[in-house]
Design a protein around this motif. Sequence first.
Motif, PDB file in Angstrom:
ATOM      1  N   THR A   1       0.818  -1.215   0.000  1.00  0.00           N
ATOM      2  CA  THR A   1       0.000   0.000   0.000  1.00  0.00           C
ATOM      3  C   THR A   1       0.849   1.262   0.000  1.00  0.00           C
ATOM      4  O   THR A   1       0.327   2.352  -0.216  1.00  0.00           O
ATOM      5  CB  THR A   1      -0.919   0.036   1.240  1.00  0.00           C
TER       6      THR A   1
ATOM      7  N   LYS B   1       2.331   2.488   2.673  1.00  0.00           N
ATOM      8  CA  LYS B   1       2.216   3.192   3.950  1.00  0.00           C
ATOM      9  C   LYS B   1       3.521   3.242   4.739  1.00  0.00           C
ATOM     10  O   LYS B   1       3.644   4.033   5.672  1.00  0.00           O
ATOM     11  CB  LYS B   1       1.114   2.560   4.798  1.00  0.00           C
TER      12      LYS B   1
ATOM     13  N   GLU C   1       8.656   6.099   6.113  1.00  0.00           N
ATOM     14  CA  GLU C   1       7.495   6.628   6.819  1.00  0.00           C
ATOM     15  C   GLU C   1       6.896   5.635   7.800  1.00  0.00           C
ATOM     16  O   GLU C   1       5.776   5.839   8.286  1.00  0.00           O
ATOM     17  CB  GLU C   1       6.433   7.064   5.810  1.00  0.00           C
ATOM     18  N   GLY C   2       7.617   4.555   8.111  1.00  0.00           N
ATOM     19  CA  GLY C   2       7.065   3.606   9.067  1.00  0.00           C
ATOM     20  C   GLY C   2       7.920   2.358   9.195  1.00  0.00           C
ATOM     21  O   GLY C   2       8.894   2.167   8.483  1.00  0.00           O
TER      22      GLY C   2
ATOM     23  N   THR D   1       2.914   3.473  11.342  1.00  0.00           N
ATOM     24  CA  THR D   1       2.972   4.340  10.176  1.00  0.00           C
ATOM     25  C   THR D   1       2.416   5.714  10.540  1.00  0.00           C
ATOM     26  O   THR D   1       1.970   5.935  11.668  1.00  0.00           O
ATOM     27  CB  THR D   1       2.142   3.773   9.004  1.00  0.00           C
ATOM     28  N   ARG D   2       2.406   6.615   9.570  1.00  0.00           N
ATOM     29  CA  ARG D   2       1.829   7.946   9.810  1.00  0.00           C
ATOM     30  C   ARG D   2       0.343   7.858  10.128  1.00  0.00           C
ATOM     31  O   ARG D   2      -0.226   8.756  10.753  1.00  0.00           O
ATOM     32  CB  ARG D   2       2.034   8.824   8.579  1.00  0.00           C
ATOM     33  N   ASP D   3      -0.293   6.761   9.690  1.00  0.00           N
ATOM     34  CA  ASP D   3      -1.726   6.607   9.923  1.00  0.00           C
ATOM     35  C   ASP D   3      -2.041   5.982  11.273  1.00  0.00           C
ATOM     36  O   ASP D   3      -3.211   5.854  11.643  1.00  0.00           O
ATOM     37  CB  ASP D   3      -2.342   5.732   8.822  1.00  0.00           C
ATOM     38  N   GLY D   4      -1.024   5.566  12.018  1.00  0.00           N
ATOM     39  CA  GLY D   4      -1.277   4.983  13.328  1.00  0.00           C
ATOM     40  C   GLY D   4      -0.514   3.694  13.548  1.00  0.00           C
ATOM     41  O   GLY D   4       0.396   3.345  12.803  1.00  0.00           O
TER      42      GLY D   4
ATOM     43  N   PHE E   1      -0.817  -0.420  14.020  1.00  0.00           N
ATOM     44  CA  PHE E   1      -1.673  -1.531  13.642  1.00  0.00           C
ATOM     45  C   PHE E   1      -0.998  -2.829  14.061  1.00  0.00           C
ATOM     46  O   PHE E   1       0.223  -2.938  14.045  1.00  0.00           O
ATOM     47  CB  PHE E   1      -1.899  -1.547  12.124  1.00  0.00           C
TER      48      PHE E   1
END
Length: 203
Positions: A2, A4, A105-106, A120-123, A125
Amino acid sequence: ATGKLGRVRTIHATSLGWMQHYATHLIDYSMWLNDYSPVVKVAGHIHGRDYFGAGESHPSPGYFMGHMEFANGVRGLVECGTFTPEQEPGIHFWMNAGATVVGTEGVARVIVGKGWEAVTRDGVFSDYDVSFDGVKDSIPLHLEVADWLDDKTRLHCCRGELACHGFEVMMAICLSGLEHKPVDLPLWRNDDVTARMLAEVPA
């Protein structure tokens, strides 16, 4: 896949199991996590005669470590054997293996005997409710065979040329360890690397 994690920079794969049992699996993990970019150069270290004894079905040095340079610039590190850090205490010996992927980025980590996690930047998981199941986990591999039978352009993730390349990488790492210098791939040599290890690897 993806994106991410951003641009993948490094992959570190480890196993407590020794080289001839596990190194090709770790190299396969690393290639799969890096979209099968080929390895073009390695630098290796091997030591210890722990698993060279009489009757050993998978003769291996006690410790195996290899740095891999992939064609797309990603760097990989694989470690097997007695000096290798545990992925996590308390996990069954043969399941105490996995890989950590560091991107711009993660970071993501998968443990064979436990599950996975990612930051990641989105949180954050994770899925740690995953146990290895030799039957269930092989179903996607069989489905890929069916896909290939229907469409020969849909190549299998475990096809022969990838397995051959993984073995080539393992042998190149051993050769690098024996000769104390980096080794370029493809490996256009016919050294009996296992025989050389049996004769040359220090205790």
